[in-house]
Design a protein around this motif. Structure first.
Motif, short mmCIF file in Angstrom:
data_model
loop_
_atom_site.label_atom_id
_atom_site.label_comp_id
_atom_site.label_asym_id
_atom_site.label_seq_id
_atom_site.Cartn_x
_atom_site.Cartn_y
_atom_site.Cartn_z
N LEU A 239 1.75 -7.04 2.13
CA LEU A 239 1.87 -5.84 1.83
C LEU A 239 2.25 -5.07 3.17
N ILE A 240 3.26 -4.15 3.01
CA ILE A 240 3.67 -3.16 3.94
C ILE A 240 3.30 -1.81 3.18
N TYR A 241 2.75 -0.95 4.07
CA TYR A 241 2.28 0.24 3.38
C TYR A 241 3.08 1.36 4.24
N GLY A 242 3.97 2.05 3.83
CA GLY A 242 4.64 3.10 4.73
C GLY A 242 4.24 4.48 4.28
N VAL A 243 4.11 5.41 5.25
CA VAL A 243 3.75 6.80 4.84
C VAL A 243 4.49 7.63 5.81
N THR A 244 4.66 9.05 5.47
CA THR A 244 5.50 10.04 6.34
C THR A 244 4.52 10.43 7.49
N ARG A 245 3.25 10.82 7.49
CA ARG A 245 2.39 11.18 8.45
C ARG A 245 1.14 10.67 8.55
N ASP A 246 0.70 10.53 9.67
CA ASP A 246 -0.58 9.66 9.90
C ASP A 246 -1.84 10.03 8.88
N GLN A 247 -2.17 11.22 8.57
CA GLN A 247 -2.95 11.54 7.74
C GLN A 247 -2.83 10.92 6.15
N ASP A 248 -1.34 10.68 6.09
CA ASP A 248 -1.17 10.11 4.57
C ASP A 248 -1.71 8.53 4.25
N LEU A 249 -1.96 8.04 5.62
CA LEU A 249 -2.77 6.54 5.36
C LEU A 249 -3.94 6.69 4.75
N VAL A 250 -3.91 6.40 3.53
CA VAL A 250 -5.42 6.44 2.88
C VAL A 250 -5.86 5.01 2.46
N LEU A 251 -7.17 4.82 2.09
CA LEU A 251 -7.66 3.78 1.51
C LEU A 251 -7.41 2.23 2.22
N VAL A 252 -6.90 2.55 3.62
CA VAL A 252 -6.98 1.47 4.34
C VAL A 252 -7.98 0.52 4.30
N ASP A 253 -9.23 1.13 4.19
CA ASP A 253 -10.52 0.32 4.37
C ASP A 253 -10.43 -0.59 3.15
N ARG A 254 -9.79 -0.22 1.96
CA ARG A 254 -9.82 -1.03 0.86
C ARG A 254 -8.97 -2.19 0.92
N LEU A 255 -7.63 -1.99 1.76
CA LEU A 255 -6.79 -2.99 1.92
C LEU A 255 -7.44 -3.95 2.84
N GLN A 256 -8.25 -3.61 3.75
CA GLN A 256 -9.10 -4.64 4.73
C GLN A 256 -9.87 -5.44 3.90
N ALA A 257 -10.66 -4.74 3.02
CA ALA A 257 -11.56 -5.39 2.07
C ALA A 257 -10.84 -6.72 1.40
N TYR A 258 -9.63 -6.31 0.86
CA TYR A 258 -8.62 -7.10 -0.04
C TYR A 258 -8.58 -8.36 1.13
N ALA A 259 -8.16 -7.96 2.20
CA ALA A 259 -7.64 -9.12 3.31
C ALA A 259 -8.81 -10.30 3.66
N GLU A 260 -10.14 -9.70 3.45
CA GLU A 260 -11.37 -10.45 3.47
C GLU A 260 -11.47 -11.20 2.04
N ARG A 261 -11.14 -10.62 0.95
CA ARG A 261 -11.30 -11.20 -0.28
C ARG A 261 -10.62 -12.33 -0.83
N ILE A 262 -9.10 -12.20 -0.50
CA ILE A 262 -7.91 -12.80 -1.06
C ILE A 262 -7.29 -13.77 0.15
N PRO A 263 -7.19 -15.10 -0.23
CA PRO A 263 -6.86 -16.04 0.85
C PRO A 263 -5.31 -15.60 0.81
N GLY A 264 -5.04 -15.63 2.23
CA GLY A 264 -3.52 -15.61 2.38
C GLY A 264 -2.84 -14.20 2.20
N PHE A 265 -3.69 -13.32 2.20
CA PHE A 265 -3.29 -11.79 1.93
C PHE A 265 -3.30 -11.16 3.39
N SER A 266 -2.40 -10.50 3.73
CA SER A 266 -2.38 -9.65 4.96
C SER A 266 -1.46 -8.37 4.57
N PHE A 267 -1.61 -7.33 5.43
CA PHE A 267 -0.94 -6.23 5.46
C PHE A 267 -0.55 -5.59 6.73
#
Length: 346
Positions: A239-267
């Motif tokens: 997954l590639i997650y693109g935003v306009t501003r730094d503060q627009d990056l939200v729920l990145v911790d949730r993506l990190q949790a999925y990286a730990e739960r889903i084999p072969g998932f990266s972002f």
């Protein structure tokens, strides 16, 4: 006896779910549940009931003629609903509007559980359901009526199907109709929802996936990732997650949790603002390594604003790359409460 859930995805984006009993044909099951799928003969002769099976397994038997459904058409996933007997849950694309089948969008009520402001970028809206959870496909959306107005806004589910508490990721729009309401929303307030809707949803995973999210276009991917976490596909997912501003990056911790739960998932994340302090400055097209494209043997899912969708399409064309499948959804921010456009169409 075992029954199977069949999603009927109509041409106008409306999705209705029916239960199909063991050995029951889809056409008969639909009629039994008051959805009049196209038909003339119901005997496998005319081809009027021809649809496309997009997911699931089934039997077609041999009681139809080649003029109604050729071998090539059957090999491409076309089916006759008058002959189709599901062996599992299925998704069927019906090439007519829902109104032509004397059906329409389902409606249900939910109550506000919590509203979480994610800085000035977005809200996460959690709703509780007093009734059974609505059926939907991961990636689809609903229309939510804005209390005190005659208008609605459309938002993708960010939670997985089958959950009693459903979630949505909603962009904060200064002066936006829904954004202004969410500022004062309190737990227990009722909301009217209509749907599910949309042809942007996770298909059967048969090859690597590349997911491209722009801003709150992350929402449908959170639903898809939760499904993949519960039922791993064995395929690599990036997954590639693109935003306009730094503060627009939200729920990145949730993506990190999925990286730990889903084999072969990266972002990876990136920020377009030239003044960003983020390690990856630029747009998603600038941070798309060759290895995640798999030489075109990849299914691409993209949810973001129209310029992002156009840019990715042009990027693929310039690179001479044609993905195996390319599914995308555009959404448009609503700049003012009186404007007719949707805050997030998915």
């Amino acid at each position: 006896m075992t029954s199977h859930r069949i999603a009927l995805n109509f041409e106008d984006g409306v999705t209705r779910f029916i239960d199909c009993g063991a050995g029951e044909k889809v056409l008969d099951a639909a009629f039994r549940q008051r959805i009049n799928l196209p038909m003339d003969c119901s005997d496998g002769v005319c081809g009027t009931c021809k649809c496309r099976a997009e997911a699931g397994s089934y039997d077609l038997g041999d009681d139809y003629i080649d003029e109604a459904l050729t071998q090539d058409e059957a090999a491409q996933g076309l089916v006759l609903t008058c002959q189709m007997v599901p062996r599992a849950d299925c998704v069927i694309a019906v090439p007519v509007p829902s109104t032509a089948c004397k059906t329409g969008m389902a409606q249900f009520t939910a109550t506000v559980a919590e509203v979480t402001a994610l800085g000035d970028a977005a809200y996460e809206l959690a709703l509780d359901l007093p009734q059974a959870p609505p059926h939907f496909l991961p990636g689809q959306y609903v229309n939510i009526g804005v209390p005190g107005s005659a208008q609605h806004r459309s938002y993708s589910f960010s939670s997985a199907p089958g959950e009693q508490r459903i979630r949505f990721l909603i962009k904060q729009v200064p002066g936006g109709l829904m954004s202004r309401w969410l500022e004062g929303a309190a737990p227990g307030q009722p909301l009217q929802l209509t749907g599910p809707l949309g042809s942007f949803y996770l298909r059967d995973v048969a090859r690597p996936l590349l997911l491209l999210a722009g801003g709150t276009g992350l929402a449908p991917f959170l639903s898809m990732l939760e499904v993949l976490a519960r039922q791993p596909s064995g395929q690599p997912v990036h997954l590639i997650y693109g935003v306009t501003r730094d503060q627009d990056l939200v729920l990145v911790d949730r993506l990190q949790a999925y990286a730990e739960r889903i084999p072969g998932f990266s972002f990876a994340t990136c920020v377009a603002d030239p003044q960003t302090t983020h390690s990856r400055q630029g747009y998603v097209t600038q941070h798309m390594p060759q290895e995640v494209l798999h030489g075109g043997a990849v299914d691409v899912y993209l949810c973001g604003p129209p310029p992002m969708v156009d840019a990715v399409q042009k990027h693929f064309q310039a690179a001479g790359l044609e993905p195996a499948h390319f599914h995308y959804e555009k959404f448009t921010p609503n700049a003012a409460a009186a404007a007719p456009a949707l805050e997030a169409v998915a």
